[in-house]
Design an enzyme around this catalytic site. Sequence first.
Site, PDB file in Angstrom:
ATOM      1  N   TYR A 143       9.662  -4.323 -13.329  1.00  0.00           N
ATOM      2  CA  TYR A 143       9.683  -3.906 -11.926  1.00  0.00           C
ATOM      3  C   TYR A 143       9.070  -5.001 -11.078  1.00  0.00           C
ATOM      4  O   TYR A 143       8.000  -5.520 -11.400  1.00  0.00           O
ATOM      5  CB  TYR A 143       8.904  -2.602 -11.732  1.00  0.00           C
ATOM      6  N   ASP A 235       5.115 -12.254 -12.935  1.00  0.00           N
ATOM      7  CA  ASP A 235       4.783 -11.254 -11.928  1.00  0.00           C
ATOM      8  C   ASP A 235       3.505 -10.554 -12.391  1.00  0.00           C
ATOM      9  O   ASP A 235       3.534  -9.655 -13.216  1.00  0.00           O
ATOM     10  CB  ASP A 235       5.938 -10.258 -11.757  1.00  0.00           C
ATOM     11  N   LYS A 264      -1.687  -5.851  -5.422  1.00  0.00           N
ATOM     12  CA  LYS A 264      -2.640  -4.840  -5.894  1.00  0.00           C
ATOM     13  C   LYS A 264      -4.109  -5.296  -5.815  1.00  0.00           C
ATOM     14  O   LYS A 264      -4.647  -5.374  -4.725  1.00  0.00           O
ATOM     15  CB  LYS A 264      -2.209  -4.356  -7.274  1.00  0.00           C
TER      16      LYS A 264
HETATM   17  C1  LIG Z   1       3.559  -2.787  -7.854  1.00  0.00           C
HETATM   18  C2  LIG Z   1       4.380  -3.927  -8.319  1.00  0.00           C
HETATM   19  C3  LIG Z   1       5.223  -4.645  -7.470  1.00  0.00           C
HETATM   20  C4  LIG Z   1       5.470  -4.213  -6.056  1.00  0.00           C
HETATM   21  O1  LIG Z   1       4.325  -4.266  -5.279  1.00  0.00           O
HETATM   22  P1  LIG Z   1       4.293  -3.439  -3.907  1.00  0.00           P
HETATM   23  O2  LIG Z   1       2.986  -3.802  -3.292  1.00  0.00           O
HETATM   24  O3  LIG Z   1       4.402  -1.995  -4.299  1.00  0.00           O
HETATM   25  O4  LIG Z   1       5.454  -3.881  -3.099  1.00  0.00           O
HETATM   26  C5  LIG Z   1       5.855  -5.759  -7.953  1.00  0.00           C
HETATM   27  N1  LIG Z   1       5.698  -6.158  -9.226  1.00  0.00           N
HETATM   28  C6  LIG Z   1       4.904  -5.490 -10.077  1.00  0.00           C
HETATM   29  C7  LIG Z   1       4.738  -5.985 -11.474  1.00  0.00           C
HETATM   30  C8  LIG Z   1       4.244  -4.339  -9.663  1.00  0.00           C
HETATM   31  O5  LIG Z   1       3.491  -3.658 -10.525  1.00  0.00           O
END
Ligand SMILES: *Cc1c(COP(=O)(O)O)cnc(C)c1O
Length: 448
Positions: A143, A235, A264
Site C-alpha cells: 500500500y 516506502d 506517520k
Molecule cells: C499509511 C501509508 C501510506 C499513506 O499515507 P497517508 O498519510 O495515509 O496518505 C503510504 N504508504 C504506506 C506504507 C503507508 O503505511
Amino acid sequence: MNDETSRELYDRALSVLPGGVNSAVRAAIEPYPFFVQKGDGGHIIDADGNRHIDWVMGLGPLLLGHDLPESVRAAIQRKASEGPMYGMPTEIEIDLAEFVVRHVPSVEKIRFVNSGTEATVSAVRLARGTTGRNKIVVMQGGYHGAQESTLVEGDHEHAKPSSAGIPQSFAQHTIPVPFNDEEAMAEVFEAHGEDIAAVLTEPILGNYGIVYPEEGYHEFLREVTREHGALLIFDEVITGFRVGGLGCAQSEFGITPDLTTFGKIVGGGFPVGAIGGRAELIEQFAPSGDVFQAGTFSGHPVTMAAGLETLQFAAENDVYAHVNGLGSELREGLTEIVADQAPNYTVTGTDSMFKVIFTREGPGAGSLEEQCNDGCRQRPTCPRYDSCPKTGADVKAAETDRWRRIFWGQMKEQGVVLSQNQFECQFVSYAHTDEDVEQTLEAYKHAV
Ligand SMILES: *Cc1c(COP(=O)(O)O)cnc(C)c1O
C-alpha cells in the site's frame, strides 16, 4: 458496553460524510464504528465514555501514545500560538531535515509534504523524471496511499486499476508482482528492464497483515534495480522510525535504497509525508530541478515541531527499548496462545508491530519447538515456514471475515481495540504498559 452515542453520531455522520467517515477503513467496523472522544496514554475513551486499550495508535503515527511528553506538547503549543503557518520558510524545517539526515544513512536531502500519499506520488514522479522511464514495479498487497499509479491490481500481464476513476492508462505503467518472489521480479526486469523507473516497496508489508521479507530478498531487489538502472524506493511510511529505531527498517536490513518515503511518525501525530534520498536525486525536485513538487502546507511548522520533538524524545529516552520489549512480549505470548488454541494461525510482526493472521493452513502435526517465537521471520527451519504468509495473496487467503466480523468484536467486548480489519497493522506505543499486554493476551485467549 453502551454505544448509543456512537450510534447517534454515526447516524449524523452518514448524512454528511460518505460512508460516515473520512477514510475508508474506519467504516470496516460493523454495524457502525465507535467514535473517539479522547486518548489517555495507551488507551482511548469512546464517545460513550468506555475505556479501551488502543493498539491502533492512529494507524501508526503515535509512537509515544496519546499523552505527549511535556517537551513535545510545549513545542506544538508554541508553534501553534505563534501563528499556524506562513507560506515562507522557517528554521524548524531545517531542524527536522537535519535530524532525519543525521539518523537515516541513505538520506542526504529531504522534501517534506503533507501525507504518505503525497510522498509516494512525488517519489514516483521523481523516479520517472530522473530516469526518463515510465514503469514502476509494486508489490501485490503493498500500500502506498490513495494514488493513481499504485492503486493497481492483478499481475504483470494483467494489471488494472483497483478503484473506479483511474484510467487504465495508469495501470499500463504499473507492474504488480508478489512480495518475496525473486523469480517474478527477475522475469519482469527481463521483459521490461529498460522501461522500469523504480521498484517501490514497503520493506515489510505493513498494510497487508505484516509480511516479513525472506532472507536475501532486499539484497536481490537492490541488485536487480542497480543492474538495470532503476531506482529502489523504500516506502517507510509505516516502518520509518518504528522498525530499526531511528535508522528505520533500511538500517535493520542493511539496505541503501535510492529514495525513501516517510510519513506517520515523522510528523509526531500531525499530517505529514517526506521523500528523502541521495542529494543528486532529491535536487531534481523544483526549484533546483525539473520535477515539479509543491504544497501550501508542506513543512508546516506545527507538524515539524511535533515530529522533531517526538524523534528527539525517542533519541534521548528508552522509547524503542520499551515499545520493542512490549512488542516481543505480545508476540511471544500470542505465539503460545496460537500454538495451544489455533495452530493454523500465524503471529507476525517485529519491533513494535504485531498481528495474528488467521491462516487456514497450519504447520501440521509435529513439534513447534523450532518455530519463530517473536513473530514470523520467514526462517526456512521454522515448522511454519511452508504455511506462513509470504505474499499479499497468502494474507488475503486467510479467514479475513472471521477476523473482522467475529474476532474483532470479541476483543472489543473485553476492552481491547485492534485495527479495523485483518490487514491493517497494530502498534505498541511508549504509553503502553505490561498490564496492557497481560490484559490483551488474556483477551486473545478468550477470543481466538
Ligand atoms: C499509511 C501509508 C501510506 C499513506 O499515507 P497517508 O498519510 O495515509 O496518505 C503510504 N504508504 C504506506 C506504507 C503507508 O503505511
